[in-house]
Each structure stands twice: as structure tokens, then as C-alpha cells.
Design an enzyme around this catalytic site. Structure first.
Site, short mmCIF file in Angstrom:
data_model
loop_
_atom_site.label_atom_id
_atom_site.label_comp_id
_atom_site.label_asym_id
_atom_site.label_seq_id
_atom_site.Cartn_x
_atom_site.Cartn_y
_atom_site.Cartn_z
CD GLU A 91 -2.78 -0.84 2.55
OE1 GLU A 91 -3.63 -1.69 2.74
OE2 GLU A 91 -2.58 0.12 3.32
CB CYS A 117 1.99 7.28 3.72
SG CYS A 117 2.17 5.98 4.95
CB CYS A 124 4.80 -5.67 9.46
SG CYS A 124 5.85 -5.00 10.77
CB CYS A 131 -1.07 -2.93 13.00
SG CYS A 131 -0.33 -2.68 11.37
CB CYS A 346 -0.80 0.65 8.71
SG CYS A 346 0.58 -0.35 8.39
N1 SAH Z 1 6.02 -0.20 11.34
C1 SAH Z 1 6.27 1.17 11.61
C2 SAH Z 1 5.78 2.10 10.55
C3 SAH Z 1 4.45 1.83 9.92
S1 SAH Z 1 3.00 1.91 10.91
C4 SAH Z 1 5.72 1.56 12.94
O1 SAH Z 1 4.97 0.80 13.53
O2 SAH Z 1 6.06 2.64 13.39
C5 SAH Z 1 2.64 3.65 11.03
C6 SAH Z 1 1.85 4.03 12.27
O3 SAH Z 1 0.47 3.61 12.16
C7 SAH Z 1 2.39 3.37 13.53
O4 SAH Z 1 2.46 4.29 14.58
C8 SAH Z 1 1.36 2.32 13.78
O5 SAH Z 1 1.39 1.88 15.11
C9 SAH Z 1 0.08 3.00 13.38
N2 SAH Z 1 -1.05 2.11 13.15
C10 SAH Z 1 -1.05 0.86 12.65
N3 SAH Z 1 -2.31 0.36 12.61
C11 SAH Z 1 -3.12 1.32 13.09
C12 SAH Z 1 -4.53 1.42 13.29
N4 SAH Z 1 -5.33 0.40 13.01
N5 SAH Z 1 -5.01 2.57 13.80
C13 SAH Z 1 -4.19 3.61 14.09
N6 SAH Z 1 -2.86 3.59 13.92
C14 SAH Z 1 -2.33 2.45 13.43
FE1 SF4 Z 2 4.43 -3.57 11.81
FE2 SF4 Z 2 1.98 -2.55 11.92
FE3 SF4 Z 2 3.39 -2.86 14.16
FE4 SF4 Z 2 4.12 -0.96 12.37
S1 SF4 Z 2 2.22 -1.06 13.56
S2 SF4 Z 2 5.45 -2.44 13.45
S3 SF4 Z 2 3.55 -2.03 10.45
S4 SF4 Z 2 2.69 -4.53 12.81
#
Ligand code: SAH
Ligand code: SF4
Length: 361
Positions: A91, A117, A124, A131, A346
Site C-alpha cells: 500500500e 506514505c 510486517c 494493525c 496501515c
Molecule cells: N512499522 C512502523 C511504521 C508503519 S505503521 C511503525 O509501527 O512505526 C505507522 C503508524 O500507524 C504506527 O504508529 C502504527 O502503530 C500505526 N497504526 C497501525 N495500525 C493502526 C490502526 N489500526 N489505527 C491507528 N494507527 C495504526
Molecule cells: Fe508492523 Fe503494523 Fe506494528 Fe508498524 S504497527 S510495526 S507495520 S505490525
């Protein structure tokens, strides 16, 4: 076949030297690929025909295929599902930030920021339970070229308007394969290539300490964001399982080291989940944890996923949480929800497409 987007500055020059081409050809090719954003070698009109032909037969400029696209109702967020050469999907999201909340969508000069983004992995391995990407598991790392190609995709779509910011906050943990992510960032910031200012790029990590330490030593002034989501180890071990490897005390020590070395403000991301991490006691513990640190807390309303029980906190609780941090002198923003209705969380578009019959696996 060589993907030109996978070559460093030096590697491109070596390739052309091996082909007995004059050194200035590299800069010409970079101009076409990263500035003019062409994908067809025939368009590189200042290159001799035989070089164009050789490039076309032995190399390519990686262009992922768009297999799904989702726009928010306000027209300010576009999410695409891109298919890579091996059929895997990732994505990438474009977010336009208007001047004022009610300015007419997409109308210049209302749009102030154009942020893309990008993803760094297919899936992951960290497995955060809230997530969608974490829930889907891990498949592989992207190549530097596949990371850069996501930016070029939207740069082409927006041309002649330029992208203004890049956030490495899509699928995957960007600091796990540091060299790959950094090679992509070097291509994106190289003034002879894409030329984005390093300060306009933010990398978000779940807390990969060795990567944070390396970022502290890098000369490029890329911003760092840490996905915190919990103020104590017990809770964070569940919400961000990487915490079992790099617990909070060590993580905060690394972040403090990063700030001391770079003098740059760090962002902490905190997704508020109903009755999980959103109580006043959590806010107080968070304030305690971050005391004296040059930082900023981004409070994010959770985007609930179908496969997990976590729900979004009600607005009053979020406000109360924010007030506790503010009173403790910690700057916060309540992140504007971008494209919640297009499943902007995400990994959520990929999941939605996978649930549809006929999705390429
Ligand atoms: N893996 C890295 C970068 C990608 S995720 C990380 O975790 O930092 C980017 C951001 O989106 C992260 O802060 C993650 O925790 C948040 N995120 C993931 N799923 C989410 C959701 N369902 N609702 C809100 N934030 C979410
Ligand atoms: Fe991986 Fe999603 Fe956790 Fe970021 S928030 S570290 S993408 S599992």
C-alpha cells in the site's frame, strides 16, 4: 534485468563505465528518471539511440501496477494497492493537506502539503495486534527500488505539482533492514536524483534500537517517529511485541541518545484504544516517561480492524488524555484523521482486497 531504481549513485556510474559510456550519461539518466519522471527509455532524447536501446534491453525503471485505488470523499486522500513484479502487493497513500479544513478540495492554492506514505516491507514481522499489516503476517522486504518507485508513482500522478513530504509509515518496519531503507532515502534526497529535503522525510519505527542508533549517526537530517502506544512494558509487550526484544527503558535510552546527538525533536505516536491504553493513569505514566525529552506526542484515533477487538477511544477521553500531557508540559497534536472511510489504516486496503474473490495471492 537491472532495475535502475535499485542502483546507488555509484553503481549507476560503474554500470555506465563498464558499458564504456562517458561519465556524464549517469547524470542525464538520473535527470530523466527522477526529475522528468519518465518510464520509457525512448523519451530520453539526449541519449544516443544505441544507449537507449541497450538500456531498454538490459535494464528497466520499476513501475508497480495499480491494482486497487481508493479515494476519500473529500478528495484529499488517495490510497493505492501496488503490485510488484513477483505479484506481491503493498500500500502507498497520498495525503493532501488543505490550507483550511473547509477549503475546496484539491483546489490550488488551498493544498499546502502533498505527503506520500510509503511501505518498506510486504507485511510486517512485528505483529502489533491492532494493525492490519501486523495481523496479515510477513512476506518479504522491499528492495530500495521498490521503495523509491512508490514515491515516483505519486510524483508522476501529481506532476507538475511537487510532492512536499514523505513519511515512511506504510507497511513494514523500516529500520529492520536499515541499509535498504537508507539506500532508498539517499536516492530520494540526492540533489541529482529526486532531491527531497531530508527534513521533509519522517521514518516511523516500532522501536528497532540499532536502527535508531544508526539514524543518530547519519548526516541526513531525517525525522524520527517512534510508535509507542503504551507507557509500560507489560502493556507494550502486547501492543507492540518488539518491546519484548527492546523494552521501554532501553528504547528511551536510545531515543535520548538520538536527541542528544542530533538535537532534533522526536515524535511519539500513540494510538488511543478504548479502555486499553487511554486511562488518565496511562497519560500520567507517559508524561513521566517522556519528562525532559525534546519530543512531541501524536495522539492518533485508532482505526479499528475487523480482526482485532481494539476499539477507538471516545473523543472526551482522548481530550482528557491530551490535557494531562499538556499540563505536564508535553506538546501534543491530535492527529487529523486522514481518510478513515477509505480504510487508510496501515494494511487495511490490502486486507479488504484480499477478502475479495479473485485477488492475486
Ligand atoms: N512499522 C512502523 C511504521 C508503519 S505503521 C511503525 O509501527 O512505526 C505507522 C503508524 O500507524 C504506527 O504508529 C502504527 O502503530 C500505526 N497504526 C497501525 N495500525 C493502526 C490502526 N489500526 N489505527 C491507528 N494507527 C495504526
Ligand atoms: Fe508492523 Fe503494523 Fe506494528 Fe508498524 S504497527 S510495526 S507495520 S505490525
Amino acid at each position: 534485468m537491472i532495475d535502475l531504481l535499485n542502483l546507488t549513485n555509484l553503481q549507476l556510474r560503474e554500470l555506465l563505465r563498464a558499458w564504456k559510456e562517458p561519465p556524464y550519461r549517469a547524470a542525464q539518466i538520473e535527470q530523466w528518471v527522477y526529475r522528468e519522471l519518465v518510464t520509457d527509455f525512448e523519451a530520453m532524447t539526449n541519449l544516443p539511440h544505441d544507449l537507449r536501446a541497450r538500456l531498454a534491453s538490459e535494464t528497466k525503471i520499476g513501475v508497480p501496477r495499480v491494482i486497487a485505488q481508493n479515494d476519500s470523499a473529500d478528495g484529499l486522500t488517495r490510497k493505492v494497492l501496488l503490485q510488484l513484479d513477483d505479484g506481491q502487493t503493498i500500500e502507498t497513500v497520498l495525503m493532501l493537506y488543505a490550507d483550511a479544513p473547509n477549503s475546496p478540495a484539491l483546489q490550488e492554492p488551498a493544498v499546502k502539503r502533498r505527503t506520500v506514505c510509503i511501505s518498506t516491507q510486504v507485511g510486517c514481522p512485528i505483529g502489533c495486534p491492532f494493525c492490519a499489516t501486523g495481523q496479515a503476517g510477513y512476506i518479504r522486504n522491499l528492495t530500495p527500488g521498490e521503495i523509491v518507485a512508490q514515491v515516483l508513482h505519486f510524483a508522476r500522478a501529481l506532476k507538475p505539482d511537487p510532492l512536499t513530504n514523505i513519511v515512511v509509515m506504510g507497511m513494514g518496519e523500516p529500520l529492520m533492514k536499515f541499509d535498504v531503507t537508507w539506500q532508498a532515502i539517499e536516492s530520494l534526497t540526492d540533489p541529482d536524483r529526486f532531491g527531497m529535503g531530508a527534513r521533509r522525510i519522517t521514518v516511523s519505527t516500532a522501536g528497532e534500537i540499532p536502527g535508531i542508533e544508526r539514524m543518530a549517526r547519519e548526516p541526513l537530517q531525517v525525522n524520527l517517529a517512534i510508535s509507542l502506544h503504551a507507557p509500560d512494558d507489560e502493556l507494550r509487550n502486547v501492543l507492540v511485541p518488539l518491546n519484548r526484544k527492546y523494552p521501554l527503558k532501553e528504547l528511551l535510552r536510545a531515543v535520548r541518545g538520538y536527541v542528544a546527538q542530533t538535537r532534533r525533536r522526536v515524535t511519539f505516536e500513540y494510538a488511543l484504544m478504548d479502555h486499553v491504553n487511554d486511562q488518565p493513569a496511562h497519560a500520567r505514566a507517559l508524561a513521566q516517561l517522556l519528562r525532559g525529552l525534546l519530543c512531541h506526542v501524536n495522539l492518533i484515533p485508532l482505526n479499528p480492524t475487523a480482526a482485532s477487538p481494539y476499539q477507538r477511544s471516545p473523543y472526551e477521553r482522548v481530550k482528557h488524555f491530551q490535557n494531562i500531557l499538556t499540563d505536564a508540559g508535553i506538546p501534543t497534536t491530535l492527529r487529523v484523521e486522514k481518510g478513515i472511510e477509505i480504510a487508510a489504516g496501515c494494511g487495511q486496503l490490502r486486507q479488504a482486497e484480499k477478502d475479495r474473490p479473485g485477488f492475486p495471492q
